[in-house]
Design an enzyme around this catalytic site. Structure first.
Site, PDB file in Angstrom:
ATOM      1  N   TYR A  50       1.142  11.355   6.243  1.00 16.49           N
ATOM      2  CA  TYR A  50       1.529  10.014   5.806  1.00 16.49           C
ATOM      3  C   TYR A  50       1.544   9.121   7.031  1.00 16.49           C
ATOM      4  O   TYR A  50       2.183   9.446   8.033  1.00 16.49           O
ATOM      5  CB  TYR A  50       2.917  10.041   5.158  1.00 16.49           C
ATOM      6  N   CYS A  83       7.251   2.439   9.408  1.00 20.55           N
ATOM      7  CA  CYS A  83       6.998   1.138   9.950  1.00 20.55           C
ATOM      8  C   CYS A  83       7.791   0.911  11.216  1.00 20.55           C
ATOM      9  O   CYS A  83       8.959   1.276  11.296  1.00 20.55           O
ATOM     10  CB  CYS A  83       7.436   0.186   8.847  1.00 20.55           C
ATOM     11  N   ILE A 110       9.389  -7.134   5.027  1.00 18.16           N
ATOM     12  CA  ILE A 110       9.004  -7.304   6.426  1.00 18.16           C
ATOM     13  C   ILE A 110       9.729  -6.210   7.206  1.00 18.16           C
ATOM     14  O   ILE A 110      10.878  -6.361   7.611  1.00 18.16           O
ATOM     15  CB  ILE A 110       9.380  -8.708   6.970  1.00 18.16           C
ATOM     16  N   GLY A 115       9.599  -0.392   5.728  1.00 14.06           N
ATOM     17  CA  GLY A 115       8.874   0.839   5.392  1.00 14.06           C
ATOM     18  C   GLY A 115       9.266   2.018   6.266  1.00 14.06           C
ATOM     19  O   GLY A 115       9.651   1.859   7.428  1.00 14.06           O
ATOM     20  N   ARG A 155      -4.453  -6.742   8.666  1.00 13.86           N
ATOM     21  CA  ARG A 155      -3.153  -6.810   7.989  1.00 13.86           C
ATOM     22  C   ARG A 155      -2.105  -7.311   8.989  1.00 13.86           C
ATOM     23  O   ARG A 155      -1.145  -7.971   8.638  1.00 13.86           O
ATOM     24  CB  ARG A 155      -2.771  -5.418   7.490  1.00 13.86           C
TER      25      ARG A 155
HETATM   26  P1  XMP Z   1       7.768   3.196   2.256  1.00 12.82           P
HETATM   27  O1  XMP Z   1       9.152   3.039   2.832  1.00 12.82           O
HETATM   28  O2  XMP Z   1       7.788   3.290   0.790  1.00 12.82           O
HETATM   29  O3  XMP Z   1       7.010   1.846   2.647  1.00 12.82           O
HETATM   30  O4  XMP Z   1       7.055   4.343   2.904  1.00 12.82           O
HETATM   31  C1  XMP Z   1       5.694   1.572   2.278  1.00 12.82           C
HETATM   32  C2  XMP Z   1       5.319   0.161   2.705  1.00 12.82           C
HETATM   33  O5  XMP Z   1       5.369   0.022   4.118  1.00 12.82           O
HETATM   34  C3  XMP Z   1       4.480  -1.017   4.535  1.00 12.82           C
HETATM   35  N1  XMP Z   1       3.657  -0.493   5.606  1.00 12.82           N
HETATM   36  C4  XMP Z   1       3.845  -0.740   6.901  1.00 12.82           C
HETATM   37  N2  XMP Z   1       4.720  -1.547   7.526  1.00 12.82           N
HETATM   38  N3  XMP Z   1       3.813  -0.918   9.594  1.00 12.82           N
HETATM   39  C5  XMP Z   1       4.663  -1.656   8.866  1.00 12.82           C
HETATM   40  O6  XMP Z   1       5.412  -2.436   9.450  1.00 12.82           O
HETATM   41  C6  XMP Z   1       2.902  -0.078   9.049  1.00 12.82           C
HETATM   42  O7  XMP Z   1       2.131   0.587   9.742  1.00 12.82           O
HETATM   43  C7  XMP Z   1       2.912  -0.012   7.620  1.00 12.82           C
HETATM   44  N4  XMP Z   1       2.147   0.670   6.736  1.00 12.82           N
HETATM   45  C8  XMP Z   1       2.626   0.341   5.510  1.00 12.82           C
HETATM   46  C9  XMP Z   1       3.647  -1.407   3.331  1.00 12.82           C
HETATM   47  O8  XMP Z   1       4.152  -2.630   2.864  1.00 12.82           O
HETATM   48  C10 XMP Z   1       3.899  -0.249   2.377  1.00 12.82           C
HETATM   49  O9  XMP Z   1       3.726  -0.638   1.036  1.00 12.82           O
END
Ligand code: XMP
Length: 490
Positions: free
Chosen positions: A388, A308, A302, A305, A404
């Protein structure tokens, strides 16, 4: 009285940089450390790594690359359902021992030599089974057969040039037997036929050798590459279609799966599909307890990321090491695998996630810069980058998938995003990134003295790190002169 101030008696939640693995007695050489694992109840992987279901990370190219190296790609869902089906099929077909009938280039006996020559070079094949209108195999034609005709007999037919004593095999032939046939008869392709001698597929030398190159690949029971796919929490249609296309694992893709409507829907999806169903994301023991009875895997994260903004936008979240441990407390006794999703920047983070109770890790930013990731290379100030973006960013939500974040993306142009759009350095191939990631994890297992991941998970202990300790842990007091393949200063 005092109940609000009591709220401030808060438990502490930790993340990757807060902890380190305590070094322990060991006889393990890193190369001998076995990193095989399970991503869900019924799906095994050779390496514990998944690529994120994001539209700048995982489409079929990434998924094929991941599975060939022993991990799994999870296809994103910002696409039409029929495109999802096509993507799954691409992965499933990539390393198939037998090319199925629909994809086999065939010749007919009446075709002329020049026609078949053009067809073979157009299709990029060096030979083709010859079949009649009923698909009965009559012969096989190859470049060697037609070469003598090319000068003098271009208008001769395939029937005259083909080899009509064809070596065929039945559908249950194994890779080794097929290879033996090819060696014994000095041939490069074996048509696969049914009882009526009708063509059902083709095994080629090239196909067999390609599979040999990827001995460690993660495969399903039929020897095809494994594949995962994200589906929205209420997308039963996509779930059914993906399941029918042969996907191995469905990932219920929700930023907050501890939502009772999401859980109800996930439970229903689980009842109707053959594929394993991983539910996520969650970040607490209470959420894990709600899904552990039916989920084939639980995905944790939660707001950790890299792209994120959930934690700053919503004020909610759970530092990832604590989140993993809480979920694993509930999932491990029930033998349900845990996947740590997000926030992993280094191989050290990945192996810390396992020490906290994860069976596999999912990464987005780590793979977004690879050649296989969707999107083109862009150049800024002479350096190469790839795009990205968070799936909760405005750009990604506009392309679908806003659900989502439990928002009605179709009707609402005024998104409240929970992610950003960014660029990440271009990195080269997925295989080389995975090599660094897995190699670093194996070295971590060496420091703890565990030969397998389940053993490591039990044995590893953490120490708490101060901010001085964190500084000490990175290169310091020097100027880095050469870039390391597994470390970039942030
Ligand atoms: P990393 O740190 O590896 O994380 O780049 C990838 C994971 O981040 C989540 N994800 C998001 N979380 N807002 C969020 O809060 C977003 O826009 C978002 N896009 C992806 C997702 O779980 C992914 O696997």
């Amino acid at each position: 009285e005092g109940s609000f101030s009591q709220k401030l008696q808060v438990p502490e939640a930790l993340t990757f940089d807060d902890v380190l693995l305590r070094p322990m007695e060991s006889r393990i050489e890193p190369d001998d450390a076995d990193v095989s694992t399970r991503v869900s109840r019924n799906v095994e992987l050779t390496i514990p790594i998944l690529s994120a279901a994001m539209d700048t990370v995982t489409e079929s190219d990434t998924a094929i690359g991941m599975a060939r190296e022993g991990g799994m790609g999870v296809l994103h869902r910002n696409m039409e359902i029929d495109e999802t089906v096509a993507e799954i099929k691409r992965v499933k077909r990539a390393d198939e021992l037998m090319i199925r009938r629909d994809n086999v280039v065939t010749a007919s006996p009446e075709q002329t030599i020049s026609e078949v020559d053009r067809m073979m070079s157009h299709e990029g094949v060096s030979g083709a089974p010859v079949v009649d209108d009923d698909d009965t195999v009559l012969g096989i034609i190859s470049g060697t057969d037609i070469r003598p005709f090319l000068e003098v007999g271009e208008t001769d037919t395939v029937e005259e040039a083909m080899t009509d004593e064809v070596i065929t095999a039945s559908e249950d032939v194994e890779a080794r037997e097929a290879l033996e046939l090819m060696y014994d008869y000095k041939i490069e392709r074996v048509p696969i036929v049914d009882d009526e001698n009708q063509l059902v597929g083709l095994i080629t030398m090239q196909g067999v050798l390609q599979r040999r190159e990827h001995q460690e690949a993660a495969r399903d029971e039929e020897g095809r590459l494994v594949c995962g796919v994200a589906v929205g929490p209420f997308e039963t249609d996509r779930a059914t279609a993906a399941d029918e296309a042969g996907v191995d694992v469905l990932f219920i893709d929700c930023a907050h799966a501890h939502n009772l409507n999401v859980i109800e829907s996930a439970r229903e999806i689980k009842e109707t599909v053959d594929a394993d169903v991983v539910v996520g994301n969650v970040g607490t023991r209470e959420a894990a307890a709600e899904v552990v009875d039916f989920a084939d895997g639980i995905k944790v994260g939660i707001g950790p990321g890299s792209i994120c903004t959930t934690r700053v936008v919503t004020g909610a979240g759970m530092p990832q090491i604590t989140a993993i441990a809480e979920v694993a407390d509930v999932a491990a006794p029930e033998d349900v695998p845990v996947i740590a999703d997000g926030g992993i920047r280094y191989s050290g983070d990945a192996i810390k996630a396992v020490a906290a109770g994860a069976d596999a890790v999912m990464l987005g930013s780590y793979f977004a810069g690879t050649e296989e990731a969707p999107g083109r290379v862009i150049t800024m100030n002479g350096k190469k980058y790839k795009q990205y973006r968070g799936m909760g960013s405005v750009g990604a939500m506009k392309s679908g998938g806003g659900d989502r974040y439990l928002k009605d993306a179709a009707e609402d142009e005024e998104f409240v995003p929970e992610g950003v759009e960014a660029a990440t350095p271009y990195k080269g191939t997925l295989a080389s990134e995975l090599h660094q990631l897995v190699g670093g994890m194996q070295s971590g297992m060496g420091y703890v003295g565990s030969e397998t991941l389940p053993e490591f998970k039990q044995r590893a202990e953490f120490v708490r790190v101060s901010s001085a300790g964190q500084t000490e842990g990175h290169p310091h007091d020097v100027m880095i002169t050469d870039e390391a393949p597994n470390y970039s200063p942030e």
